[in-house]
Design a protein around this motif. Structure first.
Motif, PDB file in Angstrom:
ATOM      1  N   SER A 182       0.810  -1.193  -0.048  1.00  0.00           N
ATOM      2  CA  SER A 182       0.055   0.060  -0.212  1.00  0.00           C
ATOM      3  C   SER A 182       0.899   1.270   0.088  1.00  0.00           C
ATOM      4  O   SER A 182       0.353   2.126  -0.278  1.00  0.00           O
ATOM      5  N   GLY A 183       2.307   1.085   0.078  1.00  0.00           N
ATOM      6  CA  GLY A 183       3.180   2.296  -0.104  1.00  0.00           C
ATOM      7  C   GLY A 183       3.377   2.662   1.507  1.00  0.00           C
ATOM      8  O   GLY A 183       4.029   3.914   1.614  1.00  0.00           O
ATOM      9  N   GLU A 184       2.882   1.938   2.656  1.00  0.00           N
ATOM     10  CA  GLU A 184       3.197   2.654   4.149  1.00  0.00           C
ATOM     11  C   GLU A 184       4.556   2.255   4.484  1.00  0.00           C
ATOM     12  O   GLU A 184       5.145   1.228   4.334  1.00  0.00           O
ATOM     13  N   ILE A 185       5.273   3.146   4.812  1.00  0.00           N
ATOM     14  CA  ILE A 185       6.536   3.099   5.539  1.00  0.00           C
ATOM     15  C   ILE A 185       6.653   2.589   6.928  1.00  0.00           C
ATOM     16  O   ILE A 185       5.818   3.326   7.772  1.00  0.00           O
ATOM     17  N   THR A 186       7.221   1.482   7.255  1.00  0.00           N
ATOM     18  CA  THR A 186       7.354   1.237   8.606  1.00  0.00           C
ATOM     19  C   THR A 186       8.744   1.068   9.202  1.00  0.00           C
ATOM     20  O   THR A 186       9.721   0.584   8.231  1.00  0.00           O
ATOM     21  N   ILE A 187       9.047   1.710  10.078  1.00  0.00           N
ATOM     22  CA  ILE A 187      10.654   1.628  10.694  1.00  0.00           C
ATOM     23  C   ILE A 187      10.466   0.647  11.622  1.00  0.00           C
ATOM     24  O   ILE A 187       9.959   0.417  12.527  1.00  0.00           O
TER      25      ILE A 187
END
Length: 219
Positions: A182-187
């Motif tokens: 979905s294009g979500e960035i997770t650190i």
């Protein structure tokens, strides 16, 4: 032991100590997440496989936040705090340069935003040999893009932007960062420490350069 003074004393007490605080804070909070999860895992280990499945389903709302939501919130918030610290450190260095070198223009006189604005001021106005051709600065610029996604787009890439496509390709090569479909960035755990280590290395180089310029101004 060499006695610290001037810019090196400032770095020791306002830069180094703050970076160590970020490290300690991250370590403590991450361990709390692990301890909370281990509590549920320990209780489940005493059950049969079928009972374990039922146990985790029943207590999902209690253990799940420690595995997913809380770490995500913590890491994003910590990342933003570290980035803000860097930005403040560079702006403070600009203000110091204005007074120390008796410059005619202030940081506010320069167009641009944030760390790039500070870089322009330190390079063009203060005539400091800013270490922009370093791997540390390139990583910091990548973190700037990540920061903008978190702050302005709720951690999502802008799917309609060519810049976002380029950023996604960069992030796929970056350790401890995940971008889902979905294009979500997770650190991920450890990325903030990587950011801290990078800032420490970069600021060591920058403050060494500034210290040498200070010596030249005295001569």
């Amino acid at each position: 032991m060499r006695r610290l003074s001037g810019i090196h004393l400032y770095k020791r007490f306002f830069i180094d100590f703050s970076l160590n605080d970020f490290r300690d804070y991250s370590k403590i909070v991450e361990q709390q997440f692990k301890d909370s999860l281990q509590k549920f895992e320990k209780e489940a280990s005493e059950l049969t496989p079928d009972e374990q499945e039922e146990y985790f389903d029943h207590y999902y709302d209690e253990w799940s936040p420690f595995k997913n939501d809380f770490p995500k919130i913590h890491r994003s918030s910590l990342f933003i705090s570290i980035y803000s610290f860097l930005e403040s450190a560079l702006i403070n260095l600009c203000k110091r340069s204005y007074g120390k070198y008796h410059l005619s223009s202030t940081y506010e006189d320069i167009s641009g935003n944030g760390i790039e604005r500070a870089k322009i001021y330190l390079t063009k106005v203060a005539e400091i040999d800013f270490p922009s051709n370093t791997k540390e600065w390139q990583f910091i610029k990548l973190c700037n893009d990540i920061r903008n996604c978190i702050v302005h787009n709720q951690s999502y890439l802008n799917s309609d932007s060519k810049k976002a496509e380029k950023l996604e390709n960069q992030l796929k090569k970056t350790p401890l960062i995940n971008v889902d479909v979905s294009g979500e960035i997770t650190i991920e755990e450890g990325f903030c420490n990587l950011f801290i280590d990078t800032l420490e290395s970069f600021l060591n180089k920058l403050f060494t350069i500034v210290g040498e310029k200070d010596k030249q101004m005295v001569r």
